[in-house]
Scaffold this motif. Structure first.
Motif, PDB file in Angstrom:
ATOM      1  N   ALA A   1       0.840  -1.197   0.000  1.00  0.00           N
ATOM      2  CA  ALA A   1       0.000   0.000   0.000  1.00  0.00           C
ATOM      3  C   ALA A   1       0.875   1.248   0.000  1.00  0.00           C
ATOM      4  CB  ALA A   1      -0.917   0.001   1.213  1.00  0.00           C
ATOM      5  N   ILE A   2       0.394   2.319  -0.627  1.00  0.00           N
ATOM      6  CA  ILE A   2       1.121   3.588  -0.637  1.00  0.00           C
ATOM      7  C   ILE A   2       0.183   4.723  -0.254  1.00  0.00           C
ATOM      8  CG2 ILE A   2       2.721   2.818  -2.441  1.00  0.00           C
ATOM      9  CD1 ILE A   2       1.140   4.778  -4.342  1.00  0.00           C
ATOM     10  N   ALA A   3       0.780   5.780   0.267  1.00  0.00           N
ATOM     11  CA  ALA A   3       0.061   7.041   0.440  1.00  0.00           C
ATOM     12  C   ALA A   3       0.384   7.901  -0.780  1.00  0.00           C
ATOM     13  CB  ALA A   3       0.493   7.739   1.714  1.00  0.00           C
ATOM     14  N   LEU A   4      -0.639   8.323  -1.482  1.00  0.00           N
ATOM     15  CA  LEU A   4      -0.453   9.162  -2.669  1.00  0.00           C
ATOM     16  C   LEU A   4      -0.920  10.569  -2.332  1.00  0.00           C
ATOM     17  CD1 LEU A   4       0.326   9.353  -5.653  1.00  0.00           C
ATOM     18  CD2 LEU A   4      -1.996   8.636  -6.243  1.00  0.00           C
ATOM     19  N   LEU A   5       0.014  11.536  -2.407  1.00  0.00           N
ATOM     20  CA  LEU A   5      -0.232  12.878  -1.903  1.00  0.00           C
ATOM     21  C   LEU A   5       0.310  13.927  -2.863  1.00  0.00           C
ATOM     22  CD1 LEU A   5       1.145  11.939   1.612  1.00  0.00           C
ATOM     23  CD2 LEU A   5      -1.289  12.373   1.157  1.00  0.00           C
ATOM     24  N   GLY A   6      -0.028  15.175  -2.598  1.00  0.00           N
ATOM     25  CA  GLY A   6       0.480  16.272  -3.414  1.00  0.00           C
ATOM     26  C   GLY A   6      -0.508  16.714  -4.467  1.00  0.00           C
TER      27      GLY A   6
ATOM     28  N   THR B   1      -3.055  -0.390  -3.565  1.00  0.00           N
ATOM     29  CA  THR B   1      -3.913   0.135  -2.500  1.00  0.00           C
ATOM     30  C   THR B   1      -3.432   1.528  -2.095  1.00  0.00           C
ATOM     31  OG1 THR B   1      -4.357  -2.093  -1.667  1.00  0.00           O
ATOM     32  CG2 THR B   1      -4.737  -0.250  -0.141  1.00  0.00           C
ATOM     33  N   ILE B   2      -4.352   2.487  -2.054  1.00  0.00           N
ATOM     34  CA  ILE B   2      -4.045   3.873  -1.709  1.00  0.00           C
ATOM     35  C   ILE B   2      -4.603   4.160  -0.313  1.00  0.00           C
ATOM     36  CG2 ILE B   2      -4.233   6.291  -2.394  1.00  0.00           C
ATOM     37  CD1 ILE B   2      -2.844   4.623  -4.505  1.00  0.00           C
TER      38      ILE B   2
ATOM     39  N   ALA C   1      -1.309   5.764   7.293  1.00  0.00           N
ATOM     40  CA  ALA C   1      -1.461   4.555   8.102  1.00  0.00           C
ATOM     41  C   ALA C   1      -1.511   3.319   7.196  1.00  0.00           C
ATOM     42  CB  ALA C   1      -2.726   4.644   8.950  1.00  0.00           C
ATOM     43  N   GLY C   2      -0.625   2.383   7.426  1.00  0.00           N
ATOM     44  CA  GLY C   2      -0.578   1.150   6.643  1.00  0.00           C
ATOM     45  C   GLY C   2       0.211   1.238   5.357  1.00  0.00           C
ATOM     46  N   ALA C   3       0.732   2.422   5.045  1.00  0.00           N
ATOM     47  CA  ALA C   3       1.470   2.593   3.782  1.00  0.00           C
ATOM     48  C   ALA C   3       2.927   2.195   3.949  1.00  0.00           C
ATOM     49  CB  ALA C   3       1.382   4.038   3.314  1.00  0.00           C
ATOM     50  N   LYS C   4       3.465   1.548   2.946  1.00  0.00           N
ATOM     51  CA  LYS C   4       4.889   1.187   2.933  1.00  0.00           C
ATOM     52  C   LYS C   4       5.749   2.329   2.405  1.00  0.00           C
ATOM     53  CE  LYS C   4       4.387  -3.074   4.354  1.00  0.00           C
ATOM     54  NZ  LYS C   4       4.889  -3.482   5.689  1.00  0.00           N
ATOM     55  N   ALA C   5       5.151   3.235   1.650  1.00  0.00           N
ATOM     56  CA  ALA C   5       5.874   4.381   1.099  1.00  0.00           C
ATOM     57  C   ALA C   5       4.872   5.477   0.794  1.00  0.00           C
ATOM     58  CB  ALA C   5       6.629   3.996  -0.169  1.00  0.00           C
ATOM     59  N   ALA C   6       5.369   6.710   0.726  1.00  0.00           N
ATOM     60  CA  ALA C   6       4.541   7.851   0.340  1.00  0.00           C
ATOM     61  C   ALA C   6       5.036   8.374  -1.003  1.00  0.00           C
ATOM     62  CB  ALA C   6       4.608   8.957   1.387  1.00  0.00           C
TER      63      ALA C   6
ATOM     64  N   LEU D   1       6.448  13.866   6.789  1.00  0.00           N
ATOM     65  CA  LEU D   1       6.693  12.494   6.328  1.00  0.00           C
ATOM     66  C   LEU D   1       8.076  12.014   6.760  1.00  0.00           C
ATOM     67  CD1 LEU D   1       5.155  12.833   2.756  1.00  0.00           C
ATOM     68  CD2 LEU D   1       4.163  11.599   4.693  1.00  0.00           C
ATOM     69  N   ASN D   2       9.028  12.926   6.766  1.00  0.00           N
ATOM     70  CA  ASN D   2      10.375  12.573   7.206  1.00  0.00           C
ATOM     71  C   ASN D   2      10.381  12.191   8.687  1.00  0.00           C
ATOM     72  OD1 ASN D   2      13.351  12.561   6.573  1.00  0.00           O
ATOM     73  ND2 ASN D   2      13.349  14.076   8.230  1.00  0.00           N
ATOM     74  N   GLU D   3       9.637  12.953   9.498  1.00  0.00           N
ATOM     75  CA  GLU D   3       9.549  12.654  10.939  1.00  0.00           C
ATOM     76  C   GLU D   3       8.916  11.284  11.177  1.00  0.00           C
ATOM     77  OE1 GLU D   3       7.342  15.847  12.593  1.00  0.00           O
ATOM     78  OE2 GLU D   3       8.881  17.362  12.176  1.00  0.00           O
ATOM     79  N   LYS D   4       7.977  10.911  10.306  1.00  0.00           N
ATOM     80  CA  LYS D   4       7.308   9.619  10.453  1.00  0.00           C
ATOM     81  C   LYS D   4       8.137   8.465   9.897  1.00  0.00           C
ATOM     82  CE  LYS D   4       3.714  11.297  12.457  1.00  0.00           C
ATOM     83  NZ  LYS D   4       3.487  11.002  13.893  1.00  0.00           N
TER      84      LYS D   4
END
Length: 807
Positions: free
Chosen positions: A50-55, A89-90, A147-152, A186-189
């Motif tokens: 799963a990834i977080a897709l942002l921006g 999965t997003i 939450a649950g994402a392997k990468a952003a 994202l860096n802090e996380k």
């Protein structure tokens, strides 16, 4: 007079055969033009992760720039859609839904501003160009989004275009405060971040990269056309392996660019632009002065590794041939590699840049362990410099170093070439308009010494170039007065600097005159904008009773009709003109693939044929002199050799179809958009010829384009469209160009713009799109003797020859 083909386009709204085929090509070209700039083991991704897709560009991915370079295509695939359809999965669906509402609101506010501003200007396009849409900020990224994402995957998007340069502000050249805050969060996380750069030019990243640890990968996707989302998914998931290379240097900081503070609007002087850096443009500057860039010219990573070996070099009468062996030494992925050849030149007669690109080639798709041998030719003129004193191109006596590798900074010294006597390759015309400009960098420049390996040294003897003799066309069969309408376009009631003055095909840029049709049977030529495809009006209506087209004005031809509410008329037939939005010029160039560029040209020609277009107003050949130029996305590179050879390939692709021609543009030095119609470029003749004209010269000699478009700006005090130096002495007498030269749209409209009759006198054959004042200027000049019959018949002869070739 109604055309024999009736109305352009189709009343059938379903996908055409060419749309289906060209979607595949657009996706292929986009994937091959995406540059992998950084990868610390995070790519490719797995569809199971799963990834977080942002921006801003995640779901509102920018396909291309705005203005005449836009394409009104059927559908755009976002990165979100591409990843979802690939089965990823997003986790950030809520963030994306929130952004959708922000985007809709921002678009509507922007639309109202454009419509209001358009009421207060003569040309509605000016209101549009002065207010490019700015993507809104999203809400702050929160823990729930990842939450649950392997990468952003974070997408930075920018919009730029015709009529306005980019701004050196947060949210344009720099990260916005929200973007920076998101990336720090994202860096802090400690989640791996993949940064996608969806912009027509560089975004400065130095600070964020120095102050974060978790940006693990960077992809310059630029503006990849309508299939953006599918192409990005192909790269991110490893279905395609990155093989693109940058075609411009990315500076660590804007201030690292030569004379950065003097560019365009930054120094407060939009009337004059002095090219003080001389030939030191892009990597020529960074390499020569030892400036370390963030990402160098020619750079790009892969998911596999290649071994590049120099195998030998041979000479012939006018060129070198370098043999290179490339092996995919990875064990997992098939890929392509670009081999680049650079030369270091003697510094005895005059100083020169440290190295320059002189040859390149791209391999086929190599499987792990597979090898290909490439033979790369280096023309003798790539080793020459221009002597202002002698008015000659000269290959200087001395030692030349041949460097091979896969970027401007990853090179090995491979061979020494010795020229025993200086040779003049060709004499040039003495120009009327030159400038005394102090190129300050020469004062401090000392070329770095090269430790030459003379164990492999060959002798090369250059020979004078064979000059193509310009064959002057001449109209002899018509009355002189009857020929005058050929010298300006088919005058329409509505014209625009955008180019929406077409009459026969709605949304085309313009046409040559129909004034000779009834008496002489001479038809007009139809022109359409490029260079990312063909820009037409997506939809139009025809009144059944009168068989006339309902007009929608300049704004209706923009943004797929978003700015003008669609009105359906009773008793009207609906016509559709869906064209393909290919990747922008920079993405296409980043493929470094001449075969692909030719296939792209062939695809454009098929759409030209489908919509009865004779002349495509592309490709764009201006040099990416500064990263803030608003129109850089249309152009190929900071390097003239790369630009010229790629443009020649596109030209060959288009013009292999009978009746289809290209118009290479903007001739010359159209390197800024602010006050583009009035800025006077002050430039030395050597810099003009070696950097800003060289690409045009290569395209003319190798591709033989049917037409050239002159630029708006002045060059050393004279508007390009009024410049006999450019239009006649250089293009025709030196290069042998026998096609048509036309102006950019409405170059004569500003009070201090080009003078209409002086266009014809200079050899700029057609003023586009043409207006009543142009006609009066030309007619009066002929009657009072300022414009001669010979000049009129020469311009008209070239136009008539082009019409016979294409119509």
């Amino acid at each position: 007079m109604k055309d024999v083909w009736g109305h352009s386009g189709s009343m059938d709204q379903s996908l055409s055969e060419f749309e289906i085929r060209h979607r595949i090509l657009a996706r292929e070209a986009a994937a091959e033009g995406i540059v992998l700039l950084k990868n610390e083991g995070v790519l490719p991704l797995s569809t199971a992760s799963a990834i977080a897709l942002l921006g801003s560009g995640a779901e509102k991915t920018i396909k291309g720039g705005i203005g005449s370079g836009d394409v009104n295509n059927r559908e755009n695939i976002s990165i979100y859609q591409g990843m979802k359809e690939a089965g990823v999965t997003i986790t950030s669906e809520n963030w994306l839904e929130d952004y959708e509402e922000r985007y809709k609101n921002a678009r509507n506010v922007w639309k109202e501003k454009i419509l209001e501003d358009a009421k207060h200007v003569d040309n509605p396009f000016d209101a549009y160009a002065s207010n490019p849409f700015v993507l809104p900020e999203g809400r702050a990224v929160e823990a729930k989004d990842i939450a649950g994402a392997k990468a952003a995957v974070y997408v930075l998007s920018r919009i730029s275009g015709e009529g306005k340069d980019r701004r050196r502000v947060k949210g344009d050249y720099y990260l916005s405060e929200r973007e920076a805050a998101d990336l720090f969060f994202l860096n802090e996380k400690k989640i791996p971040v993949i940064l996608l750069l969806n912009a027509g030019g560089p975004i400065e990243l130095t600070d964020i990269l120095e102050n974060t640890e978790n940006i693990k990968a960077i992809l310059n996707i630029s503006q990849p056309g309508q299939e953006s989302g599918y192409a990005v998914a192909d790269i991110l998931l490893g279905n395609c392996v990155p093989s693109a290379k940058l075609t411009a240097t990315w500076a660590r900081r804007y201030e690292d660019c030569p004379f950065a503070e003097d560019y365009s609007y930054l120094n407060g002087n939009l009337d004059t632009e002095e090219y003080k850096e001389g030939i030191f443009v892009g990597y020529r500057y960074f390499d020569s002065f030892g400036k370390k860039p963030l990402f160098p010219f020619g750079f790009g990573l892969s998911y596999t590794e290649f071994k590049i070996e120099f195998k030998g070099i041979e000479t012939s009468e006018k060129e070198l041939a370098v043999e290179m062996k490339v092996t995919n030494i990875g064990d997992t992925y098939a890929g392509k590699e670009v081999v680049q050849i650079y030369a270091s030149l003697p510094q005895t007669e005059v100083k020169k840049e440290y190295r320059r690109l002189v040859g390149y080639a791209k391999t086929k798709l190599l499987q792990p362990g597979e090898t290909e041998t490439l033979r790369i030719t280096v023309g003798q003129k790539e080793l020459a410099y221009f002597s202002e004193e002698k008015h000659q191109w000269i290959v200087e006596k001395g030692t030349y170093g041949i460097w091979t590798g896969n970027s401007s900074v990853s090179l090995e010294y491979s061979s020494t070439v010795k020229v025993e006597q200086s040779v003049s390759l060709e004499d040039t015309c003495v120009l009327e308009n030159t400038a005394e400009i102090e190129e300050e960098l020469w004062k401090t420049y000392e070329c770095r010494k090269t430790t030459a390996d003379n164990s492999h040294c060959i002798i090369f003897t250059p020979h004078p170039e064979e000059k193509k003799i310009y064959r002057s066309a001449y109209a002899t069969e018509q009355m002189t007065e009857d020929l005058l309408p050929l010298l300006y376009g088919n005058i329409a009631e509505t014209t625009s600097t955008l180019g929406a003055a077409g009459i026969r095909v709605p949304g085309t840029a313009g046409e040559t005159t129909e004034g000779l049709l009834d008496k002489y049977g001479i038809p007009s030529l139809i022109m359409a904008d490029g260079p990312a495809g063909i820009r037409l009006q997506q939809h139009y209506e025809v009144d059944r009773a009168t068989d006339t087209v309902y007009g929608i004005g300049v704004l209706g031809a923009l943004e797929n009709g978003f700015l003008v509410d669609r009105e359906e008329h009773e008793g009207a037939d609906q016509y559709y003109q869906y064209c393909t939005a290919f990747p922008v010029g920079t993405v296409m160039a980043q493929t470094w693939n001449r075969d692909l560029m030719q296939r792209f040209g062939e695809a454009v020609a098929l759409e030209m044929e489908a919509f009865h277009v004779n002349l495509w107003l592309a490709p764009g050949l201006n040099i990416q002199r500064n990263p803030l130029c608003g129109r850089n996305f249309e152009y190929y590179s900071e390097d003239p050799f790369l630009s010229g050879t790629l443009a020649a390939s596109v030209t060959k692709g288009v013009q292999c179809h009978k009746g289809c021609g290209v118009t290479i543009k903007h001739f010359a030095c159209n390197n800024q958009e602010d006050n583009r119609m009035g800025v006077d470029v002050k430039i030395s003749e050597r810099t003009l010829r070696e950097i800003y004209l060289r690409g045009f010269e290569i395209a003319v000699k190798e591709g033989q384009p049917t037409a050239i478009m002159s630029s708006y700006n002045l060059v050393n005090g004279v508007h390009a469209a009024n410049s006999k130096d450019l239009c006649t002495r250089i293009a025709r007498k030196e290069w042998g160009f026998d096609g048509v030269i036309m102006s950019d749209w409405n170059t004569t409209v500003p009070e201090d713009g080009s003078v209409a009759w002086k266009c014809a006198a200079a050899g700029n054959d057609i003023i586009m799109p043409g207006n009543a004042e142009d006609a009066e200027s030309i007619r009066n000049a002929y009657r009072n003797g300022d414009l001669t019959e010979e000049e009129i018949r020469s311009c008209a002869g070239r136009i008539l020859e082009l019409i016979s070739q294409l119509a």
